[in-house]
Design a protein around this motif. Structure first.
Motif, PDB file in Angstrom:
ATOM      1  N   PHE A   8      11.652   5.446   7.836  1.00 33.70           N
ATOM      2  CA  PHE A   8      10.573   5.906   6.968  1.00 33.70           C
ATOM      3  C   PHE A   8       9.966   4.734   6.197  1.00 33.70           C
ATOM      4  N   SER A   9      10.805   3.857   5.668  1.00 36.86           N
ATOM      5  CA  SER A   9      10.325   2.698   4.906  1.00 36.86           C
ATOM      6  C   SER A   9       9.508   1.755   5.783  1.00 36.86           C
ATOM      7  N   LEU A  10       9.989   1.509   7.001  1.00 33.92           N
ATOM      8  CA  LEU A  10       9.260   0.633   7.907  1.00 33.92           C
ATOM      9  C   LEU A  10       7.890   1.195   8.260  1.00 33.92           C
ATOM     10  N   VAL A  11       7.836   2.480   8.551  1.00 37.42           N
ATOM     11  CA  VAL A  11       6.560   3.098   8.912  1.00 37.42           C
ATOM     12  C   VAL A  11       5.617   3.112   7.715  1.00 37.42           C
ATOM     13  N   CYS A  12       6.123   3.393   6.524  1.00 36.94           N
ATOM     14  CA  CYS A  12       5.280   3.381   5.321  1.00 36.94           C
ATOM     15  C   CYS A  12       4.705   1.987   5.085  1.00 36.94           C
ATOM     16  N   PHE A  13       5.555   0.968   5.214  1.00 40.14           N
ATOM     17  CA  PHE A  13       5.098  -0.411   5.022  1.00 40.14           C
ATOM     18  C   PHE A  13       4.050  -0.763   6.067  1.00 40.14           C
ATOM     19  N   TRP A  14       4.316  -0.418   7.327  1.00 37.27           N
ATOM     20  CA  TRP A  14       3.409  -0.736   8.420  1.00 37.27           C
ATOM     21  C   TRP A  14       2.096   0.023   8.269  1.00 37.27           C
ATOM     22  N   SER A  15       2.174   1.290   7.857  1.00 34.40           N
ATOM     23  CA  SER A  15       0.960   2.097   7.736  1.00 34.40           C
ATOM     24  C   SER A  15       0.068   1.611   6.601  1.00 34.40           C
ATOM     25  N   SER A  16       0.652   1.059   5.542  1.00 34.22           N
ATOM     26  CA  SER A  16      -0.170   0.557   4.444  1.00 34.22           C
ATOM     27  C   SER A  16      -1.003  -0.627   4.916  1.00 34.22           C
ATOM     28  N   ALA A  17      -0.500  -1.378   5.883  1.00 36.47           N
ATOM     29  CA  ALA A  17      -1.248  -2.512   6.418  1.00 36.47           C
ATOM     30  C   ALA A  17      -2.224  -2.075   7.506  1.00 36.47           C
ATOM     31  N   GLN A  18      -2.004  -0.917   8.115  1.00 41.40           N
ATOM     32  CA  GLN A  18      -2.816  -0.462   9.237  1.00 41.40           C
ATOM     33  C   GLN A  18      -3.873   0.570   8.860  1.00 41.40           C
ATOM     34  N   SER A  19      -3.740   1.222   7.746  1.00 44.41           N
ATOM     35  CA  SER A  19      -4.592   2.335   7.309  1.00 44.41           C
ATOM     36  C   SER A  19      -4.714   3.409   8.390  1.00 44.41           C
ATOM     37  N   SER A  20      -3.574   3.823   8.924  1.00 40.19           N
ATOM     38  CA  SER A  20      -3.503   4.885   9.925  1.00 40.19           C
ATOM     39  C   SER A  20      -2.776   6.084   9.340  1.00 40.19           C
ATOM     40  N   ARG A  21      -2.848   7.198  10.040  1.00 37.82           N
ATOM     41  CA  ARG A  21      -2.177   8.415   9.604  1.00 37.82           C
ATOM     42  C   ARG A  21      -0.974   8.683  10.506  1.00 37.82           C
ATOM     43  N   TYR A  22       0.159   9.035   9.900  1.00 34.17           N
ATOM     44  CA  TYR A  22       1.387   9.277  10.645  1.00 34.17           C
ATOM     45  C   TYR A  22       1.953  10.640  10.312  1.00 34.17           C
ATOM     46  N   THR A  23       2.625  11.235  11.291  1.00 32.77           N
ATOM     47  CA  THR A  23       3.294  12.510  11.108  1.00 32.77           C
ATOM     48  C   THR A  23       4.758  12.337  11.481  1.00 32.77           C
ATOM     49  N   PHE A  24       5.648  12.810  10.617  1.00 28.45           N
ATOM     50  CA  PHE A  24       7.080  12.796  10.879  1.00 28.45           C
ATOM     51  C   PHE A  24       7.517  14.206  11.235  1.00 28.45           C
ATOM     52  N   VAL A  25       8.332  14.320  12.274  1.00 30.57           N
ATOM     53  CA  VAL A  25       8.875  15.614  12.675  1.00 30.57           C
ATOM     54  C   VAL A  25      10.380  15.456  12.814  1.00 30.57           C
ATOM     55  N   PHE A  26      11.124  16.261  12.080  1.00 34.00           N
ATOM     56  CA  PHE A  26      12.571  16.288  12.175  1.00 34.00           C
ATOM     57  C   PHE A  26      12.971  17.677  12.653  1.00 34.00           C
ATOM     58  N   LEU A  27      13.679  17.740  13.763  1.00 31.99           N
ATOM     59  CA  LEU A  27      14.088  19.018  14.338  1.00 31.99           C
ATOM     60  C   LEU A  27      15.574  19.248  14.080  1.00 31.99           C
ATOM     61  N   ASN A  28      15.912  20.476  13.777  1.00 33.80           N
ATOM     62  CA  ASN A  28      17.304  20.863  13.570  1.00 33.80           C
ATOM     63  C   ASN A  28      17.712  21.850  14.644  1.00 33.80           C
ATOM     64  N   THR A  29      18.948  21.748  15.088  1.00 31.25           N
ATOM     65  CA  THR A  29      19.471  22.669  16.097  1.00 31.25           C
ATOM     66  C   THR A  29      19.985  23.928  15.423  1.00 31.25           C
ATOM     67  N   ARG A  30      19.534  25.062  15.906  1.00 28.38           N
ATOM     68  CA  ARG A  30      20.025  26.343  15.380  1.00 28.38           C
ATOM     69  C   ARG A  30      21.363  26.667  16.028  1.00 28.38           C
ATOM     70  N   THR A  31      22.289  27.149  15.234  1.00 22.67           N
ATOM     71  CA  THR A  31      23.596  27.518  15.776  1.00 22.67           C
ATOM     72  C   THR A  31      23.571  28.891  16.432  1.00 22.67           C
ATOM     73  N   ASP A  32      22.566  29.710  16.121  1.00 24.18           N
ATOM     74  CA  ASP A  32      22.493  31.068  16.675  1.00 24.18           C
ATOM     75  C   ASP A  32      21.449  31.191  17.781  1.00 24.18           C
ATOM     76  N   LYS A  33      21.076  30.074  18.395  1.00 27.31           N
ATOM     77  CA  LYS A  33      20.037  30.095  19.424  1.00 27.31           C
ATOM     78  C   LYS A  33      20.558  30.725  20.718  1.00 27.31           C
ATOM     79  N   ALA A  34      19.642  31.304  21.470  1.00 26.95           N
ATOM     80  CA  ALA A  34      19.995  31.888  22.768  1.00 26.95           C
ATOM     81  C   ALA A  34      20.124  30.764  23.799  1.00 26.95           C
ATOM     82  N   GLU A  35      21.058  30.896  24.715  1.00 28.59           N
ATOM     83  CA  GLU A  35      21.233  29.916  25.780  1.00 28.59           C
ATOM     84  C   GLU A  35      20.231  30.200  26.894  1.00 28.59           C
TER      85      GLU A  35
END
Length: 76
Positions: free
Chosen positions: A9-36
């Motif tokens: 996160f820190s690296l992307v924030c630092f890099w984006s401040s120099a690039q003036s670009s927009r970034y999206t972070f996606v963090f996925l979690n595994t559900r324990t009750d998911k269907a197989e």
């Protein structure tokens, strides 16, 4: 694990401040009750997922892709 996310996160924030670009972070979690799902369906979904990751990386729209359990894998 948390320190890897903070570092990324820190690296992307630092890099984006120099690039003036927009970034999206996606963090996925595994559900324990998911269907197989059947293996064939899982394989088809994974093939599409990896094709999308490859496309985004080749277009320069992807900085990193996981999973991050054992470290960070950077794509460019």
């Amino acid at each position: 694990m948390r320190s890897v996310f903070h570092l990324l996160f820190s690296l992307v924030c630092f890099w984006s401040s120099a690039q003036s670009s927009r970034y999206t972070f996606v963090f996925l979690n595994t559900r324990t009750d998911k269907a197989e799902l059947p293996k064939e369906e899982v394989d088809k979904l994974m093939q599409g997922h990896m094709a999308n990751i490859t496309r985004l990386a080749s277009e320069g729209k992807l900085i990193a892709a996981g999973p991050f359990d054992g470290g960070v894998e950077f794509s460019s």
